[in-house]
Design a protein around this motif. Structure first.
Motif, PDB file in Angstrom:
ATOM      1  N   MET A   1       0.853  -1.181   0.000  1.00  0.00           N
ATOM      2  CA  MET A   1       0.000   0.000   0.000  1.00  0.00           C
ATOM      3  C   MET A   1       0.892   1.234   0.000  1.00  0.00           C
ATOM      4  SD  MET A   1      -2.787   1.380   2.847  1.00  0.00           S
ATOM      5  CE  MET A   1      -3.772  -0.076   2.809  1.00  0.00           C
ATOM      6  N   GLU A   2       0.541   2.209  -0.780  1.00  0.00           N
ATOM      7  CA  GLU A   2       1.261   3.473  -0.849  1.00  0.00           C
ATOM      8  C   GLU A   2       1.176   4.186   0.505  1.00  0.00           C
ATOM      9  OE1 GLU A   2       0.525   7.678  -2.972  1.00  0.00           O
ATOM     10  OE2 GLU A   2       0.181   5.918  -4.227  1.00  0.00           O
ATOM     11  N   ILE A   3       2.248   4.885   0.893  1.00  0.00           N
ATOM     12  CA  ILE A   3       2.293   5.538   2.204  1.00  0.00           C
ATOM     13  C   ILE A   3       1.172   6.550   2.359  1.00  0.00           C
ATOM     14  CG2 ILE A   3       3.608   7.112   3.664  1.00  0.00           C
ATOM     15  CD1 ILE A   3       6.123   5.728   2.827  1.00  0.00           C
ATOM     16  N   GLU A   5      -1.758   6.684   1.007  1.00  0.00           N
ATOM     17  CA  GLU A   5      -3.036   5.996   1.206  1.00  0.00           C
ATOM     18  C   GLU A   5      -3.104   5.375   2.598  1.00  0.00           C
ATOM     19  OE1 GLU A   5      -6.796   5.020   0.601  1.00  0.00           O
ATOM     20  OE2 GLU A   5      -5.587   6.235  -0.761  1.00  0.00           O
ATOM     21  N   GLU A   6      -1.975   4.827   3.056  1.00  0.00           N
ATOM     22  CA  GLU A   6      -1.965   4.229   4.392  1.00  0.00           C
ATOM     23  C   GLU A   6      -2.190   5.284   5.475  1.00  0.00           C
ATOM     24  OE1 GLU A   6       0.830   1.391   7.228  1.00  0.00           O
ATOM     25  OE2 GLU A   6       1.359   1.652   5.117  1.00  0.00           O
ATOM     26  N   ILE A   7      -1.614   6.462   5.298  1.00  0.00           N
ATOM     27  CA  ILE A   7      -1.829   7.538   6.272  1.00  0.00           C
ATOM     28  C   ILE A   7      -3.295   7.950   6.285  1.00  0.00           C
ATOM     29  CG2 ILE A   7      -1.296   9.944   6.841  1.00  0.00           C
ATOM     30  CD1 ILE A   7       1.551   9.400   5.754  1.00  0.00           C
ATOM     31  N   ARG A   8      -3.902   7.987   5.109  1.00  0.00           N
ATOM     32  CA  ARG A   8      -5.325   8.370   5.033  1.00  0.00           C
ATOM     33  C   ARG A   8      -6.226   7.331   5.700  1.00  0.00           C
ATOM     34  NH1 ARG A   8      -3.826   9.509  -0.637  1.00  0.00           N
ATOM     35  NH2 ARG A   8      -3.417  11.736  -0.751  1.00  0.00           N
ATOM     36  N   THR A   9      -5.914   6.052   5.490  1.00  0.00           N
ATOM     37  CA  THR A   9      -6.793   4.998   6.010  1.00  0.00           C
ATOM     38  C   THR A   9      -6.435   4.570   7.430  1.00  0.00           C
ATOM     39  OG1 THR A   9      -5.420   3.282   4.999  1.00  0.00           O
ATOM     40  CG2 THR A   9      -7.326   4.077   3.721  1.00  0.00           C
ATOM     41  N   CYS A  10      -5.165   4.545   7.749  1.00  0.00           N
ATOM     42  CA  CYS A  10      -4.721   4.126   9.086  1.00  0.00           C
ATOM     43  C   CYS A  10      -3.586   5.063   9.522  1.00  0.00           C
ATOM     44  CB  CYS A  10      -4.256   2.679   9.048  1.00  0.00           C
ATOM     45  SG  CYS A  10      -3.851   2.043  10.686  1.00  0.00           S
ATOM     46  N   SER A  13      -0.320   3.705  11.731  1.00  0.00           N
ATOM     47  CA  SER A  13       0.681   2.859  11.070  1.00  0.00           C
ATOM     48  C   SER A  13       1.288   3.585   9.868  1.00  0.00           C
ATOM     49  CB  SER A  13       0.075   1.526  10.646  1.00  0.00           C
ATOM     50  OG  SER A  13      -0.878   1.709   9.617  1.00  0.00           O
ATOM     51  N   GLY A  14       0.509   4.421   9.192  1.00  0.00           N
ATOM     52  CA  GLY A  14       1.038   5.197   8.073  1.00  0.00           C
ATOM     53  C   GLY A  14       2.102   6.181   8.526  1.00  0.00           C
ATOM     54  N   ARG A  17       5.291   4.326   9.287  1.00  0.00           N
ATOM     55  CA  ARG A  17       5.963   3.930   8.040  1.00  0.00           C
ATOM     56  C   ARG A  17       6.649   5.130   7.383  1.00  0.00           C
ATOM     57  NH1 ARG A  17       2.932   1.625   2.786  1.00  0.00           N
ATOM     58  NH2 ARG A  17       4.732   1.637   1.401  1.00  0.00           N
TER      59      ARG A  17
END
Length: 179
Positions: A1-3, A5-10, A13-14, A17
């Motif tokens: 998963m792109e960073i 997108e990960e920050i937006r969704t979680c 953990s984003g 990372r």
């Protein structure tokens, strides 16, 4: 998963990372720009915090790396402007005595490799020359990338790189002559 997108969704953990992947590189650049550990750590913290806060503004038109460096440079510039304002307010006739804590140049040259002499020469460059030099030679960014991060024309980047090389040649030749 792109960073991003990960920050937006979680976000938690984003953020971890993002820090793991870019924290050290950002710190190295920040330290080279401001030459102060505490200020470099502060720049990196503010940069990462701003990136996480404003991840929705990241369009993906540039790499995450370039976007983060643009944020870092903006904070660095703001700090320089603030410092200049503070320097103007200090109008004391007396200059406080500060002991020179730098090691003897002869000892430094004897103990360290050529690469450290180059780093020292970079540290002596004026801020606008130091920034392009750090991004080009320490971060291996292209001229267009540097122009994008700093928000200046590519021709200006090329001129500053050329001028920085001339200044560094002078500084390094003085170092060699001092031996």
């Amino acid at each position: 998963m792109e960073i991003a997108e990960e920050i937006r969704t979680c976000p938690e953990s984003g953020a971890r990372r993002l820090i793991a992947e870019y924290g050290d590189r950002l710190y190295d650049t920040a330290f080279r720009l401001c030459q102060d550990e505490s200020a470099a750590r502060d720049l990196v913290n503010r940069t990462l915090w701003r990136a996480i806060e404003r991840i929705g503004l990241f369009s993906g038109a540039s790499s995450m790396y370039t976007w983060l460096y643009a944020i870092l440079v903006n904070f660095w510039r703001m700090d320089l402007r603030q410092k200049k304002k503070m320097d103007i307010l200090l109008f004391s006739d007396e200059v406080p005595e500060c002991p020179d804590e730098r090691p003897d140049p002869a000892e430094v040259l004897a103990a360290k490799a050529d690469s450290e002499s180059i780093c020292n020469a970079v540290a002596q460059l004026p801020e606008h020359y130091r920034a392009v030099t750090v991004f080009r030679y320490f971060e291996d960014m292209s001229v267009p990338e540097i122009a994008g991060v700093l928000g200046i024309p590519e021709g200006t980047v090329k001129f500053r790189l050329h001028k920085a090389k001339k200044i560094m040649r002078r500084i390094l030749s003085q170092t060699v002559d001092a031996q």
